[in-house]
Write a protein that holds these residues in place. Structure first.
Motif, PDB file in Angstrom:
ATOM      1  N   GLU A 532       1.060  -1.231  -0.039  1.00  0.00           N
ATOM      2  CA  GLU A 532       0.102   0.136  -0.042  1.00  0.00           C
ATOM      3  C   GLU A 532       0.999   1.328   0.043  1.00  0.00           C
ATOM      4  OE1 GLU A 532      -3.937   1.264  -0.129  1.00  0.00           O
ATOM      5  OE2 GLU A 532      -3.292  -0.425  -0.408  1.00  0.00           O
ATOM      6  N   THR A 537      -0.965   3.797  -5.864  1.00  0.00           N
ATOM      7  CA  THR A 537      -0.055   4.870  -5.522  1.00  0.00           C
ATOM      8  C   THR A 537      -0.740   5.962  -4.539  1.00  0.00           C
ATOM      9  OG1 THR A 537       0.709   4.806  -7.856  1.00  0.00           O
ATOM     10  CG2 THR A 537       1.298   6.606  -6.635  1.00  0.00           C
ATOM     11  N   ALA A 538      -0.037   6.343  -3.738  1.00  0.00           N
ATOM     12  CA  ALA A 538      -0.559   7.336  -2.471  1.00  0.00           C
ATOM     13  C   ALA A 538      -0.499   8.414  -3.202  1.00  0.00           C
ATOM     14  CB  ALA A 538       0.253   7.088  -1.341  1.00  0.00           C
ATOM     15  N   THR A 539      -1.847   9.288  -2.831  1.00  0.00           N
ATOM     16  CA  THR A 539      -1.905  10.604  -3.275  1.00  0.00           C
ATOM     17  C   THR A 539      -1.795  11.242  -1.977  1.00  0.00           C
ATOM     18  OG1 THR A 539      -3.336   9.950  -4.826  1.00  0.00           O
ATOM     19  CG2 THR A 539      -3.745  12.272  -4.276  1.00  0.00           C
ATOM     20  N   ARG A 540      -0.367  11.896  -1.787  1.00  0.00           N
ATOM     21  CA  ARG A 540      -0.057  12.796  -0.496  1.00  0.00           C
ATOM     22  C   ARG A 540       0.216  14.055  -1.033  1.00  0.00           C
ATOM     23  NH1 ARG A 540       3.440   8.108  -0.104  1.00  0.00           N
ATOM     24  NH2 ARG A 540       2.552   6.554   1.316  1.00  0.00           N
ATOM     25  N   ASP A 546      -8.126  15.168  -0.892  1.00  0.00           N
ATOM     26  CA  ASP A 546      -9.007  14.238  -1.648  1.00  0.00           C
ATOM     27  C   ASP A 546     -10.366  14.892  -1.662  1.00  0.00           C
ATOM     28  OD1 ASP A 546      -7.510  12.327  -2.875  1.00  0.00           O
ATOM     29  OD2 ASP A 546      -8.424  10.756  -1.620  1.00  0.00           O
ATOM     30  N   THR A 556      -8.531  11.835  -7.787  1.00  0.00           N
ATOM     31  CA  THR A 556      -8.271  11.484  -6.406  1.00  0.00           C
ATOM     32  C   THR A 556      -7.562  10.123  -6.183  1.00  0.00           C
ATOM     33  OG1 THR A 556     -10.632  10.312  -6.353  1.00  0.00           O
ATOM     34  CG2 THR A 556     -10.533  12.715  -6.036  1.00  0.00           C
ATOM     35  N   SER A 557      -7.525   9.713  -4.877  1.00  0.00           N
ATOM     36  CA  SER A 557      -6.914   8.538  -4.499  1.00  0.00           C
ATOM     37  C   SER A 557      -7.765   7.265  -4.990  1.00  0.00           C
ATOM     38  CB  SER A 557      -6.790   8.228  -2.834  1.00  0.00           C
ATOM     39  OG  SER A 557      -6.094   9.280  -2.352  1.00  0.00           O
ATOM     40  N   ASP A 558      -9.055   7.476  -5.228  1.00  0.00           N
ATOM     41  CA  ASP A 558     -10.058   6.497  -5.745  1.00  0.00           C
ATOM     42  C   ASP A 558      -9.475   6.400  -7.389  1.00  0.00           C
ATOM     43  OD1 ASP A 558     -11.337   6.148  -3.435  1.00  0.00           O
ATOM     44  OD2 ASP A 558     -12.972   7.278  -4.142  1.00  0.00           O
ATOM     45  N   HIS A 560      -6.544   6.632  -8.844  1.00  0.00           N
ATOM     46  CA  HIS A 560      -5.557   6.158  -8.832  1.00  0.00           C
ATOM     47  C   HIS A 560      -5.455   4.509  -8.416  1.00  0.00           C
ATOM     48  CE1 HIS A 560      -3.308  10.208  -8.116  1.00  0.00           C
ATOM     49  NE2 HIS A 560      -3.440   9.891  -9.307  1.00  0.00           N
TER      50      HIS A 560
END
Length: 741
Positions: A532, A537-540, A546, A556-558, A560
């Motif tokens: 994880e 891929t993390a969206t930081r 988000d 958004t993270s969704d 990715h």
């Protein structure tokens, strides 16, 4: 669906690149000529483009038809091709300097709303990092078709409304700063052109396996499709058409709850759980060893974790496995960047210790040997002995009575294009420092060792290009003023994100990044680091969380997670041999989470995978496996050959051996011979204070002078004390200068 866009589903099966090349030749061959010169092909990455072009040539050669290659671009390249930026567009570094000026022009309360802990006013490097963050955020938003002003409007009801209001003011000031210097913002100009439907005429466009597109690219493609055909080749079966949008990109809501075990066969036995990055690297090498019947060209490693990739790069050669990072090596690890680091450390305080580090750089040492007309073995020991005896702090306070040391310092000043007055004038425009560093790099690259196999990766050409861009700033008065050390550090900052292509090797196994794997036809694949944060891929992003991304309709993270779920499904269903290695902790011992995609399976399989993740008794590799030796005729390091000339005197065979020396002999007979027979010892310039021997020498010097003086027979304590104190001061001044250690 837009009438001008068509989808063509190519199924899961590999080889993707070859089937794509065949499709393009079939579609655009007329009258016996495969003419794709008017076709624009969009692929996910630059390597995929090179692979496709090479395969097109192969397919056309097999069919014996003339071929005119298409233009192949990435999604970003698509935007730049359809809407070229004007020549007045600011370069990246020119935008940074405009951001810094805009931030300084902003009132302090607005700056605090953007950055609570802003850099020190004189910290040019800190302000540059903040400018880079602002520039990345703005470029990303404009690529999605969103301005900072629009983002500020949408953020009025969010907790970050004050920050975005300040960012909108900063953005306006930034635009004014560019205009003040006769520069424009290319990305903003491109967005305005896209909104006005102003783009260059274009022929057919083919999207090949592109799972996501920036908002501006989508807008441009819909405009182009009104006049020219646009086709999207989707790497998936037509039965999954409802999971893709009108441009062939994934639909996040349709990939959020996919059973990868049932749909594409992502079974539990494909996973290997290792402990830390070292164990993961060893597990990958063991898997490669078990596939010994495969040639290196048939093997591919998916490099999903930077730590694992670093360990693979180090441990692979130990096992006889040649590895190549297809994305390239980090420029920051090149010899040129090591040189920049040494220059920065030296010029920060002009310290003698920093000088010792700088002259030991391979290229500097070689250049100095040429300037002094002496080999390193002649002048470096003199420098070290001077450092040991006098413990100098600064190279700006060296007594001219030591001409050999002064000459080395003068040569380094000549190399760096500085003089002793540089310390009195510590600041200059960054463009001026860049020009001087360019000359330094040119001097050293000209002396690079042609026999050194690492010269291809020394990085001088890339660093020189960066320096040239800075020096070519069209608004030199806008570039920040700083000291030499800060200028070098700024250049090093720009090198951190640059990668140097590695030369191809006939027996090397490629390591590819996650987004490049789908468009490779290798029949065997090992994914290293499926955790994880890596996949998905993390969206930081502190500026674009988000909730705000959702309001702005940007990924958004969704998004990715959906893209990565699709990519893993495509890789698994492609028919290639696949193994997946996951890690439990980082190199520092920080725990890793398993990827959520590992649990995209039935409930029973979830329990099995949780069990293997938590099974600490599973065997873990602890050393590199034994593999056939490399076909290379040379090793990875070199040892200097002994001097063939006869020794001046033959050392006598020792007749007795103390216990301590016998211990040295048991540890290493060779080191015993060097230390106890040849009487060699280490010379270092690392001392920063007097050791016991130095204090003893100082004491003996003062007492010896007293014994030879006219008051040697005096019995008056005050006279003796006064003489010894004076003698000590004079000795310290002569040996260590005005700033003794």
């Amino acid at each position: 669906m837009h009438t001008g866009v068509s989808l063509h589903f190519m199924g899961w099966s590999a080889p993707v690149v070859r089937r794509t090349a065949a499709h393009l030749c079939d579609r655009f061959t007329t009258h016996g000529i495969a003419d794709l010169s008017n076709v624009l092909v969009v692929v996910s990455g630059s390597r995929a483009g090179r692979q496709l072009s090479a395969t097109l040539i192969d397919v056309a050669s097999e069919r014996r038809v003339p071929l005119f290659l298409p233009r192949v671009v990435t999604p970003r390249g698509l935007m730049e091709f359809l809407v070229p930026a004007p020549t007045s567009s600011a370069t990246e570094s020119e935008r940074w300097w405009a951001w810094i000026a805009a931030m300084h022009a902003l009132d302090p309360s607005a700056r605090r709303a953007i950055c609570v802990h802003e850099p020190d006013p004189l910290d040019v490097c800190g302000w540059t990092r903040l400018a880079q963050l602002m520039d990345r955020t703005r470029e990303f938003l404009l690529g999605e078709g969103v301005t900072i002003g629009l983002a500020a409007e949408k953020a009025e009801t969010s907790p970050d409304r004050d920050r975005w209001a300040a960012l909108a003011r900063l953005d306006s000031t930034f635009t004014i700063e560019l205009s003040r210097h006769g520069l424009s913002d290319g990305s903003m100009d491109r967005l305005n052109s896209a909104r006005a439907r102003l783009h260059r005429p274009i022929g057919p466009i083919v999207l090949v396996g592109v799972p996501e597109l920036p908002g501006m690219a989508r807008r441009l493609l819909h405009h182009v499709a009104e006049d020219s055909p646009v086709q999207a080749l989707v790497i998936a079966p037509s039965s999954l058409a409802d999971r893709f949008d009108e441009l062939g990109c994934v639909r996040p809501d349709r990939w959020s709850d996919v059973d990868l075990e049932r749909e594409v066969g992502l079974t539990t036995n494909l996973f290997t759980i290792a402990h830390n990055p070292t164990d993961q690297a060893d597990a990958v090498l063991e898997i490669i060893e078990s596939w010994s019947e495969c040639s290196p060209h048939d093997l591919l490693i998916g490099s999903l974790d930077a730590e694992v990739a670093d360990h693979l790069a180090r441990r692979g050669p130990l096992c006889g496995v040649q590895l190549r990072r297809a994305e390239g090596r980090q420029l920051s690890r090149s010899r040129a960047c090591q040189l920049l680091l040494a220059i920065e450390e030296y010029t920060r305080a002009w310290s003698f210790r920093g000088l010792g580090t700088l002259v030991r750089h391979a290229d500097v040492s070689r250049w100095l040997a040429a300037q002094l007309a002496q080999p390193q073995a002649a002048w470096l020991p003199q420098l070290d002995e001077f450092a040991i005896e006098h413990l100098p702090r600064s190279t700006r306070e060296i007594d001219p009575a030591h001409p050999e040391v002064v000459r080395v310092i003068e040569c380094i000043d000549e190399l760096l294009r500085v003089d002793h007055g540089a310390a009195a004038r510590p600041e200059a425009p960054l463009a001026e420092w860049s020009q001087r560093l360019q000359q330094t790099m040119t001097s050293l690259s000209a002396t690079s060792d042609a026999t050194d196999t690492s010269s291809a990766d020394d990085g001088y050409a890339h660093v020189t290009d960066i320096l040239a861009q800075i020096a070519a700033c069209r608004a030199p008065e806008a570039s920040p003023r700083c000291g030499f050390a800060d200028a070098v550090r700024l250049v090093r900052q720009q090198c951190e994100t640059v990668r140097v292509p590695e030369p191809s090797a006939p027996h090397a196994i490629d390591m590819l990044g996650w987004l490049e794997l789908l468009f490779d036809d290798s029949p065997t694949l090992v994914l290293a680091g499926l955790n994880e944060g890596n996949v998905p891929t993390a969206t930081r992003d502190a500026l674009l969380p988000d909730p705000l991304r959702t309001v702005l309709h940007i990924p958004t993270s969704d998004h990715h997670a959906a893209r990565d779920c699709y990519l893993l499904a495509a890789l698994t269903a492609s028919g290639r041999r696949l193994r997946i290695v996951c890690g439990k902790v980082s190199q520092d011992g920080e725990p890793h989470l398993p990827s959520r995609l590992m649990f995209s399976c039935s409930d029973d399989a979830v329990l099995d995978r949780v069990a293997i993740w938590n099974d600490d008794n599973r065997p873990s590799p602890r050393r590199p496996p034994t593999l056939p030796p490399s076909t290379s005729s040379t090793g990875g390091f070199r040892v200097l050959a002994p001097d063939p000339s006869p020794p001046r005197s033959t050392p006598s065979t020792p007749e007795r051996m103390p216990v301590t020396s016998f211990r040295d002999y048991l540890a290493s007979p060779y080191l015993y011979y060097l230390r106890h027979v040849l009487r060699l010892s280490e010379v270092t310039d690392a001392s920063s204070e007097l050791d016991a021997g130095g204090f003893g020498d100082l004491l003996h010097s003062c007492l010896g002078a007293f014994g030879r003086s006219h008051i040697a027979d005096s019995t008056d304590p005050e006279v003796i004390e006064r003489y010894l104190t004076t003698e000590l001061d004079q000795t310290l001044l002569s040996k260590f200068g005005s700033t003794p250690p």
